[in-house]
Scaffold this motif. Structure first.
Motif, PDB file in Angstrom:
ATOM      1  N   PRO A  97       0.824  -1.222   0.000  1.00 19.30           N
ATOM      2  CA  PRO A  97       0.000   0.000   0.000  1.00 19.30           C
ATOM      3  C   PRO A  97       0.857   1.272   0.000  1.00 19.30           C
ATOM      4  N   ALA A  98       0.242   2.356  -0.369  1.00 19.92           N
ATOM      5  CA  ALA A  98       0.936   3.645  -0.493  1.00 19.92           C
ATOM      6  C   ALA A  98       1.626   4.061   0.796  1.00 19.92           C
ATOM      7  N   ASP A  99       1.021   3.783   1.964  1.00 23.49           N
ATOM      8  CA  ASP A  99       1.652   4.197   3.216  1.00 23.49           C
ATOM      9  C   ASP A  99       2.959   3.440   3.463  1.00 23.49           C
ATOM     10  N   PHE A 100       3.075   2.209   2.961  1.00 24.30           N
ATOM     11  CA  PHE A 100       4.334   1.463   3.062  1.00 24.30           C
ATOM     12  C   PHE A 100       5.425   2.201   2.286  1.00 24.30           C
ATOM     13  N   HIS A 101       5.110   2.583   1.049  1.00 17.89           N
ATOM     14  CA  HIS A 101       6.090   3.278   0.197  1.00 17.89           C
ATOM     15  C   HIS A 101       6.446   4.644   0.789  1.00 17.89           C
ATOM     16  N   ALA A 102       5.452   5.341   1.328  1.00 14.54           N
ATOM     17  CA  ALA A 102       5.708   6.650   1.940  1.00 14.54           C
ATOM     18  C   ALA A 102       6.654   6.500   3.132  1.00 14.54           C
ATOM     19  N   GLN A 103       6.405   5.493   3.951  1.00 12.87           N
ATOM     20  CA  GLN A 103       7.262   5.262   5.121  1.00 12.87           C
ATOM     21  C   GLN A 103       8.691   4.910   4.670  1.00 12.87           C
ATOM     22  N   ALA A 104       8.804   4.076   3.629  1.00 14.94           N
ATOM     23  CA  ALA A 104      10.130   3.711   3.108  1.00 14.94           C
ATOM     24  C   ALA A 104      10.856   4.950   2.596  1.00 14.94           C
ATOM     25  N   LEU A 105      10.153   5.813   1.865  1.00 11.28           N
ATOM     26  CA  LEU A 105      10.785   7.021   1.317  1.00 11.28           C
ATOM     27  C   LEU A 105      11.178   7.991   2.418  1.00 11.28           C
ATOM     28  N   ARG A 106      10.358   8.098   3.464  1.00  5.44           N
ATOM     29  CA  ARG A 106      10.700   8.968   4.605  1.00  5.44           C
ATOM     30  C   ARG A 106      11.959   8.465   5.314  1.00  5.44           C
ATOM     31  N   TYR A 107      12.218   7.196   5.223  1.00  7.24           N
ATOM     32  CA  TYR A 107      13.420   6.622   5.820  1.00  7.24           C
ATOM     33  C   TYR A 107      14.618   6.770   4.872  1.00  7.24           C
ATOM     34  N   LEU A 108      14.403   6.516   3.581  1.00 10.93           N
ATOM     35  CA  LEU A 108      15.512   6.485   2.617  1.00 10.93           C
ATOM     36  C   LEU A 108      16.058   7.865   2.258  1.00 10.93           C
ATOM     37  N   VAL A 121      16.801  13.808  -6.882  1.00 15.06           N
ATOM     38  CA  VAL A 121      16.184  12.575  -6.425  1.00 15.06           C
ATOM     39  C   VAL A 121      15.345  12.018  -7.561  1.00 15.06           C
ATOM     40  N   TYR A 122      15.570  10.739  -7.873  1.00 15.66           N
ATOM     41  CA  TYR A 122      14.783  10.073  -8.895  1.00 15.66           C
ATOM     42  C   TYR A 122      13.964   8.969  -8.230  1.00 15.66           C
ATOM     43  N   CYS A 123      12.703   8.888  -8.606  1.00 18.14           N
ATOM     44  CA  CYS A 123      11.828   7.835  -8.081  1.00 18.14           C
ATOM     45  C   CYS A 123      10.903   7.391  -9.209  1.00 18.14           C
ATOM     46  N   ASN A 124      10.073   6.390  -8.926  1.00 19.57           N
ATOM     47  CA  ASN A 124       9.125   5.965  -9.962  1.00 19.57           C
ATOM     48  C   ASN A 124       7.947   6.930  -9.999  1.00 19.57           C
ATOM     49  N   ALA A 125       7.132   6.842 -11.036  1.00 19.02           N
ATOM     50  CA  ALA A 125       6.017   7.772 -11.230  1.00 19.02           C
ATOM     51  C   ALA A 125       5.015   7.688 -10.080  1.00 19.02           C
ATOM     52  N   ARG A 126       4.799   6.511  -9.537  1.00 18.17           N
ATOM     53  CA  ARG A 126       3.839   6.324  -8.440  1.00 18.17           C
ATOM     54  C   ARG A 126       4.208   7.162  -7.225  1.00 18.17           C
ATOM     55  N   ASP A 127       5.525   7.345  -6.966  1.00 19.59           N
ATOM     56  CA  ASP A 127       5.984   7.983  -5.735  1.00 19.59           C
ATOM     57  C   ASP A 127       6.325   9.468  -5.880  1.00 19.59           C
ATOM     58  N   VAL A 128       6.115  10.045  -7.056  1.00 21.30           N
ATOM     59  CA  VAL A 128       6.496  11.445  -7.278  1.00 21.30           C
ATOM     60  C   VAL A 128       5.844  12.368  -6.257  1.00 21.30           C
ATOM     61  N   SER A 129       4.550  12.230  -6.033  1.00 17.37           N
ATOM     62  CA  SER A 129       3.861  13.158  -5.118  1.00 17.37           C
ATOM     63  C   SER A 129       4.372  13.025  -3.687  1.00 17.37           C
ATOM     64  N   ILE A 130       4.622  11.832  -3.214  1.00 21.15           N
ATOM     65  CA  ILE A 130       5.105  11.666  -1.834  1.00 21.15           C
ATOM     66  C   ILE A 130       6.532  12.195  -1.703  1.00 21.15           C
ATOM     67  N   VAL A 131       7.369  12.000  -2.733  1.00 22.90           N
ATOM     68  CA  VAL A 131       8.744  12.523  -2.673  1.00 22.90           C
ATOM     69  C   VAL A 131       8.703  14.058  -2.646  1.00 22.90           C
ATOM     70  N   LYS A 132       7.837  14.664  -3.465  1.00 15.77           N
ATOM     71  CA  LYS A 132       7.689  16.135  -3.434  1.00 15.77           C
ATOM     72  C   LYS A 132       7.299  16.588  -2.034  1.00 15.77           C
ATOM     73  N   GLU A 133       6.356  15.879  -1.455  1.00 14.58           N
ATOM     74  CA  GLU A 133       5.872  16.220  -0.107  1.00 14.58           C
ATOM     75  C   GLU A 133       6.995  16.111   0.920  1.00 14.58           C
ATOM     76  N   LEU A 135      10.284  16.186   0.408  1.00 10.42           N
ATOM     77  CA  LEU A 135      11.304  17.218   0.147  1.00 10.42           C
ATOM     78  C   LEU A 135      10.828  18.577   0.653  1.00 10.42           C
ATOM     79  N   ALA A 136       9.544  18.875   0.501  1.00 12.13           N
ATOM     80  CA  ALA A 136       9.005  20.183   0.909  1.00 12.13           C
ATOM     81  C   ALA A 136       8.934  20.317   2.429  1.00 12.13           C
ATOM     82  N   GLU A 137       8.644  19.238   3.127  1.00 13.61           N
ATOM     83  CA  GLU A 137       8.426  19.338   4.581  1.00 13.61           C
ATOM     84  C   GLU A 137       9.692  19.130   5.403  1.00 13.61           C
ATOM     85  N   ASN A 138      10.776  18.689   4.813  1.00 13.72           N
ATOM     86  CA  ASN A 138      11.975  18.377   5.583  1.00 13.72           C
ATOM     87  C   ASN A 138      13.093  19.360   5.206  1.00 13.72           C
ATOM     88  N   ALA A 139      13.478  20.221   6.121  1.00 13.82           N
ATOM     89  CA  ALA A 139      14.506  21.239   5.865  1.00 13.82           C
ATOM     90  C   ALA A 139      15.863  20.621   5.554  1.00 13.82           C
TER      91      ALA A 139
END
Length: 192
Positions: A97-108, A121-133, A135-139
């Motif tokens: 599920p999406a929350d699994f990938h989001a948690q993995a990206l928040r760790y990686l 940062v390069y990711c797959n198309a599915r994860d673009v929005s979470i990676v943007k999020e 990157l935006a929220e983490n200084a």
């Protein structure tokens, strides 16, 4: 003694000598035949031994070839099974599920930031929005920008700003690392 007696003696002596010669000849013939029969038996035995050795060699060679073919087929089947397990495992990780990938990206992403100060940062198309999020929220990740989507199952690939360094934190890379280190254990479990 008369002439007849002398002739009789000579004839008798001739008969005895002839009988002795015939007996000696018969003995020699018997001896020669026995030797010939012994040689024939030895030759026959040697030929039988050679045939038996050759038969044994051929049978052993064929058995070894058959065992090798069976082992090769078994190894190919095991390799095919392991490849299917690998592909299935990667697919199951990708299908989380999406929350699994989001948690993995928040760790990686913070791991990548520790390795590379800034970059793309390069990711797959599915994860673009979470990676943007993220990157935006983490200084701590302000030195990173999002690149075009890449063909990976999940995770990220991060390239330094100067392009000289790349860190691959994709699922496939992690899977390959775990797979290589655990392949023997997996083989032992699957093929006892």
């Amino acid at each position: 003694m008369g002439l007849e007696a002398v002739v009789g003696d000579i004839k008798e002596k001739g008969r005895k000598e002839a009988a002795e010669i015939q007996a000696q000849t018969a003995a020699e013939v018997t001896s020669i035949l026995e030797e010939a029969q012994e040689k024939v038996a030895a030759i026959k035995q040697a030929a039988e031994d050679d045939v038996q050795r050759e038969v044994t060699r051929i049978v052993n060679q064929e058995v070894s070839a058959a065992n090798l073919a069976v082992k090769r087929e078994t190894l190919n089947a095991e390799k095919d099974t392991l490849a299917r397990v690998h592909a299935s495992t990667l697919a199951r990780i990708t299908d989380q599920p999406a929350d699994f990938h989001a948690q993995a990206l928040r760790y990686l992403l913070p791991l990548a930031a520790a390795d590379i100060g800034g970059g793309t940062v390069y990711c797959n198309a599915r994860d673009v929005s979470i990676v943007k999020e993220i990157l935006a929220e983490n200084a701590d990740l302000s030195g990173f920008s999002l690149g075009n989507p890449v063909e990976i199952e999940g995770g990220v690939v991060v390239e330094s700003a100067d392009g000289r360094m790349k860190v691959d934190y994709s699922y496939r890379t992690f899977m390959e690392t775990v797979w290589e280190s655990g392949l023997k254990d997996a083989s032992d479990i699957l093929f006892p």
